[in-house]
Design a protein around this motif. Structure first.
Motif, mmCIF file in Angstrom:
data_model
loop_
_atom_site.group_PDB
_atom_site.id
_atom_site.type_symbol
_atom_site.label_atom_id
_atom_site.label_comp_id
_atom_site.label_asym_id
_atom_site.label_seq_id
_atom_site.Cartn_x
_atom_site.Cartn_y
_atom_site.Cartn_z
ATOM 1 N N GLU A 12 0.832 -1.201 0.000
ATOM 2 C CA GLU A 12 0.000 0.000 0.000
ATOM 3 C C GLU A 12 0.870 1.257 0.000
ATOM 4 O O GLU A 12 0.621 2.202 -0.754
ATOM 5 N N CYS A 13 1.909 1.259 0.820
ATOM 6 C CA CYS A 13 2.834 2.402 0.882
ATOM 7 C C CYS A 13 3.544 2.598 -0.459
ATOM 8 O O CYS A 13 3.712 3.725 -0.933
ATOM 9 N N MET A 14 3.948 1.500 -1.074
ATOM 10 C CA MET A 14 4.624 1.591 -2.361
ATOM 11 C C MET A 14 3.682 2.136 -3.436
ATOM 12 O O MET A 14 4.073 2.960 -4.258
ATOM 13 N N LEU A 15 2.421 1.683 -3.421
ATOM 14 C CA LEU A 15 1.440 2.181 -4.385
ATOM 15 C C LEU A 15 1.180 3.675 -4.186
ATOM 16 O O LEU A 15 1.106 4.432 -5.155
ATOM 17 N N GLU A 16 1.044 4.094 -2.928
ATOM 18 C CA GLU A 16 0.836 5.515 -2.648
ATOM 19 C C GLU A 16 2.023 6.341 -3.136
ATOM 20 O O GLU A 16 1.852 7.414 -3.720
ATOM 21 N N SER A 17 3.224 5.836 -2.913
ATOM 22 C CA SER A 17 4.427 6.523 -3.369
ATOM 23 C C SER A 17 4.455 6.623 -4.893
ATOM 24 O O SER A 17 4.773 7.665 -5.464
ATOM 25 N N LEU A 18 4.089 5.530 -5.551
ATOM 26 C CA LEU A 18 4.054 5.519 -7.012
ATOM 27 C C LEU A 18 3.017 6.506 -7.538
ATOM 28 O O LEU A 18 3.282 7.244 -8.496
ATOM 29 N N ILE A 19 1.867 6.568 -6.911
ATOM 30 C CA ILE A 19 0.816 7.501 -7.327
ATOM 31 C C ILE A 19 1.297 8.942 -7.180
ATOM 32 O O ILE A 19 1.082 9.782 -8.061
ATOM 33 N N ARG A 20 1.979 9.242 -6.065
ATOM 34 C CA ARG A 20 2.521 10.593 -5.876
ATOM 35 C C ARG A 20 3.552 10.915 -6.944
ATOM 36 O O ARG A 20 3.572 12.016 -7.505
ATOM 37 N N MET A 21 4.417 9.944 -7.246
ATOM 38 C CA MET A 21 5.440 10.152 -8.270
ATOM 39 C C MET A 21 4.794 10.415 -9.633
ATOM 40 O O MET A 21 5.215 11.311 -10.364
ATOM 41 N N LEU A 22 3.768 9.639 -9.966
ATOM 42 C CA LEU A 22 3.077 9.832 -11.241
ATOM 43 C C LEU A 22 2.391 11.193 -11.292
ATOM 44 O O LEU A 22 2.388 11.862 -12.326
ATOM 45 N N GLY A 23 1.801 11.597 -10.183
ATOM 46 C CA GLY A 23 1.158 12.911 -10.117
ATOM 47 C C GLY A 23 2.154 14.018 -10.374
ATOM 48 O O GLY A 23 1.888 14.945 -11.145
ATOM 49 N N LYS A 24 3.321 13.939 -9.751
ATOM 50 C CA LYS A 24 4.369 14.942 -9.972
ATOM 51 C C LYS A 24 4.848 14.896 -11.412
ATOM 52 O O LYS A 24 5.112 15.924 -12.033
ATOM 53 N N SER A 25 4.976 13.694 -11.952
ATOM 54 C CA SER A 25 5.404 13.518 -13.335
ATOM 55 C C SER A 25 4.401 14.164 -14.286
ATOM 56 O O SER A 25 4.772 14.877 -15.220
ATOM 57 N N ASN A 26 3.121 13.917 -14.043
ATOM 58 C CA ASN A 26 2.079 14.506 -14.885
ATOM 59 C C ASN A 26 2.083 16.025 -14.787
ATOM 60 O O ASN A 26 1.900 16.716 -15.782
ATOM 61 N N GLN A 27 2.315 16.530 -13.588
ATOM 62 C CA GLN A 27 2.372 17.976 -13.391
ATOM 63 C C GLN A 27 3.542 18.555 -14.184
ATOM 64 O O GLN A 27 3.402 19.583 -14.842
#
Length: 76
Positions: A12-27
């Motif tokens: 779950e922590c890894m998925l949350e981290s990945l989602i944050r990374m993708l969000g920053k990437s998209n931004q």
């Protein structure tokens, strides 16, 4: 023994981290796209301005040549 709860929490922590990374990437991609769009507008504007300057210059040359042609006809 295998601790499923700890494993689930880690995933779950890894998925949350990945989602944050993708969000920053998209931004960053959106910001980059915005900058590219701005540069395209600037280049297009400069191109139009240069084209307009060339047209004005050609019109001035045409007027000079027309005036010179009229003067040479009067001299004859």
């Amino acid at each position: 023994m295998y601790d499923r709860a700890a494993s689930d929490n880690t995933v779950e922590c890894m998925l949350e981290s990945l989602i944050r990374m993708l969000g920053k990437s998209n931004q960053r991609v959106e910001e980059l796209s915005k900058r590219v769009g701005q540069l395209e507008l600037i280049i297009l504007s400069q191109s139009k301005n240069e084209h307009a300057r060339q047209l004005v210059h050609l019109e001035e040359e045409r007027r000079v040549l027309t005036h010179q042609g009229a003067q040479s006809q009067q001299a004859q």
